[in-house]
Design an enzyme around this catalytic site. Structure first.
Site, PDB file in Angstrom:
ATOM      1  N   HIS A  69      -2.935   1.455  79.303  1.00  0.00           N
ATOM      2  CA  HIS A  69      -3.638   2.460  80.092  1.00  0.00           C
ATOM      3  C   HIS A  69      -3.703   1.937  81.528  1.00  0.00           C
ATOM      4  O   HIS A  69      -4.160   0.801  81.753  1.00  0.00           O
ATOM      5  CB  HIS A  69      -5.083   2.630  79.621  1.00  0.00           C
ATOM      6  N   ASN A 111      -6.013  -1.312  74.435  1.00  0.00           N
ATOM      7  CA  ASN A 111      -6.874  -1.271  73.257  1.00  0.00           C
ATOM      8  C   ASN A 111      -6.062  -1.761  72.058  1.00  0.00           C
ATOM      9  O   ASN A 111      -4.934  -1.313  71.841  1.00  0.00           O
ATOM     10  CB  ASN A 111      -7.364   0.160  73.004  1.00  0.00           C
ATOM     11  N   ASP A 114      -2.200  10.627  80.744  1.00  0.00           N
ATOM     12  CA  ASP A 114      -3.009  10.763  79.534  1.00  0.00           C
ATOM     13  C   ASP A 114      -3.517  12.197  79.424  1.00  0.00           C
ATOM     14  O   ASP A 114      -3.960  12.789  80.403  1.00  0.00           O
ATOM     15  CB  ASP A 114      -4.181   9.772  79.574  1.00  0.00           C
ATOM     16  N   ILE A 115      -3.488  12.742  78.215  1.00  0.00           N
ATOM     17  CA  ILE A 115      -3.881  14.138  78.002  1.00  0.00           C
ATOM     18  C   ILE A 115      -5.394  14.328  78.167  1.00  0.00           C
ATOM     19  O   ILE A 115      -5.865  15.444  78.377  1.00  0.00           O
ATOM     20  CB  ILE A 115      -3.411  14.585  76.597  1.00  0.00           C
ATOM     21  N   GLY A 160     -10.975   0.903  69.852  1.00  0.00           N
ATOM     22  CA  GLY A 160     -10.661   2.217  70.399  1.00  0.00           C
ATOM     23  C   GLY A 160      -9.206   2.607  70.343  1.00  0.00           C
ATOM     24  O   GLY A 160      -8.824   3.655  70.872  1.00  0.00           O
ATOM     25  N   GLN A 161      -8.352   1.782  69.716  1.00  0.00           N
ATOM     26  CA  GLN A 161      -6.944   2.173  69.627  1.00  0.00           C
ATOM     27  C   GLN A 161      -6.803   3.323  68.626  1.00  0.00           C
ATOM     28  O   GLN A 161      -7.281   3.232  67.488  1.00  0.00           O
ATOM     29  CB  GLN A 161      -6.059   0.997  69.200  1.00  0.00           C
ATOM     30  N   HIS A 202       0.764   0.569  74.189  1.00  0.00           N
ATOM     31  CA  HIS A 202       0.678   1.308  75.449  1.00  0.00           C
ATOM     32  C   HIS A 202      -0.334   0.641  76.360  1.00  0.00           C
ATOM     33  O   HIS A 202      -1.386   0.184  75.913  1.00  0.00           O
ATOM     34  CB  HIS A 202       0.300   2.773  75.233  1.00  0.00           C
TER      35      HIS A 202
HETATM   36  P1  AMP Z   1      -5.710   4.531  72.573  1.00  0.00           P
HETATM   37  O1  AMP Z   1      -6.965   5.234  72.147  1.00  0.00           O
HETATM   38  O2  AMP Z   1      -5.903   3.277  73.364  1.00  0.00           O
HETATM   39  O3  AMP Z   1      -4.787   4.337  71.380  1.00  0.00           O
HETATM   40  O4  AMP Z   1      -4.986   5.511  73.574  1.00  0.00           O
HETATM   41  C1  AMP Z   1      -4.305   6.659  73.171  1.00  0.00           C
HETATM   42  C2  AMP Z   1      -4.364   7.616  74.319  1.00  0.00           C
HETATM   43  O5  AMP Z   1      -3.386   8.612  74.104  1.00  0.00           O
HETATM   44  C3  AMP Z   1      -5.711   8.348  74.468  1.00  0.00           C
HETATM   45  O6  AMP Z   1      -6.275   8.035  75.738  1.00  0.00           O
HETATM   46  C4  AMP Z   1      -5.334   9.822  74.352  1.00  0.00           C
HETATM   47  O7  AMP Z   1      -6.058  10.642  75.227  1.00  0.00           O
HETATM   48  C5  AMP Z   1      -3.856   9.810  74.676  1.00  0.00           C
HETATM   49  N1  AMP Z   1      -3.072  10.880  74.117  1.00  0.00           N
HETATM   50  C6  AMP Z   1      -3.149  11.394  72.854  1.00  0.00           C
HETATM   51  N2  AMP Z   1      -2.234  12.355  72.686  1.00  0.00           N
HETATM   52  C7  AMP Z   1      -1.559  12.470  73.874  1.00  0.00           C
HETATM   53  C8  AMP Z   1      -0.498  13.290  74.333  1.00  0.00           C
HETATM   54  N3  AMP Z   1       0.094  14.224  73.555  1.00  0.00           N
HETATM   55  N4  AMP Z   1      -0.073  13.129  75.608  1.00  0.00           N
HETATM   56  C9  AMP Z   1      -0.657  12.211  76.404  1.00  0.00           C
HETATM   57  N5  AMP Z   1      -1.653  11.391  76.029  1.00  0.00           N
HETATM   58  C10 AMP Z   1      -2.111  11.523  74.774  1.00  0.00           C
END
Ligand code: AMP
Ligand code: ZN
Length: 117
Positions: free
Chosen positions: A105, A90, A35-36, A96-97, A103
């Site tokens: 986590h 999520n 995760d970024i 929080g999605q 995906h």
């Molecule tokens: P959610 O909020 O459950 O939809 O999770 C989306 C996740 O994607 C968040 O935790 C972000 O930090 C992560 N995210 C967004 N952009 C990127 C990216 N380019 N590379 C890796 N993770 C990312």
């Protein structure tokens, strides 16, 4: 539903290699990447390569693929030697999605509170 790549989907772009990611595992059907914006020492996202908007939609359309995601989540935890870890899906903006490509986590490496925020 779907299953088809979506032009406007960040995670479809990561699957296609059009957006960079720190990939830690890949199978024929899944990709796992860091995760970024990590929320724990281990924070990896496991995604199906095909596009579904959330985990339940994925499980309804392709249950074997949903199982692949879960199996890979455990493989990530094993690689990082996590005895305990949390898998979070999520679902919906109110929960929080923010990326509407299913995906998991995988979070671990620190203590976890319950209930989550
Ligand atoms: P959610 O909020 O459950 O939809 O999770 C989306 C996740 O994607 C968040 O935790 C972000 O930090 C992560 N995210 C967004 N952009 C990127 C990216 N380019 N590379 C890796 N993770 C990312
Ligand atoms: Zn997608």
């Amino acid at each position: 539903m779907s299953g088809e790549p979506q032009d406007d989907c960040l995670f479809c772009k990561i699957v296609a290699g059009h957006v960079p990611a720190t990939i830690v595992r890949e199978t024929d059907t899944t990709v796992a990447f860091r995760d970024i914006n990590p929320q724990a020492p281990t924070h990896v996202l496991v995604i199906p390569k095909t596009h579904y908007k959330d985990a339940a939609t994925l499980a309804t359309a392709e249950p074997a693929l949903a199982a692949d995601v879960l199996r890979e989540a455990k493989a990530v935890a094993d690689e990082d030697k996590l005895e305990s870890y949390r898998i979070v899906f999520n679902t919906g903006a109110g929960a929080g999605q923010t990326v509407f490509h299913a995906h998991a986590h995988v979070l671990g490496g620190r203590g976890m509170q319950w209930p989550p925020g």
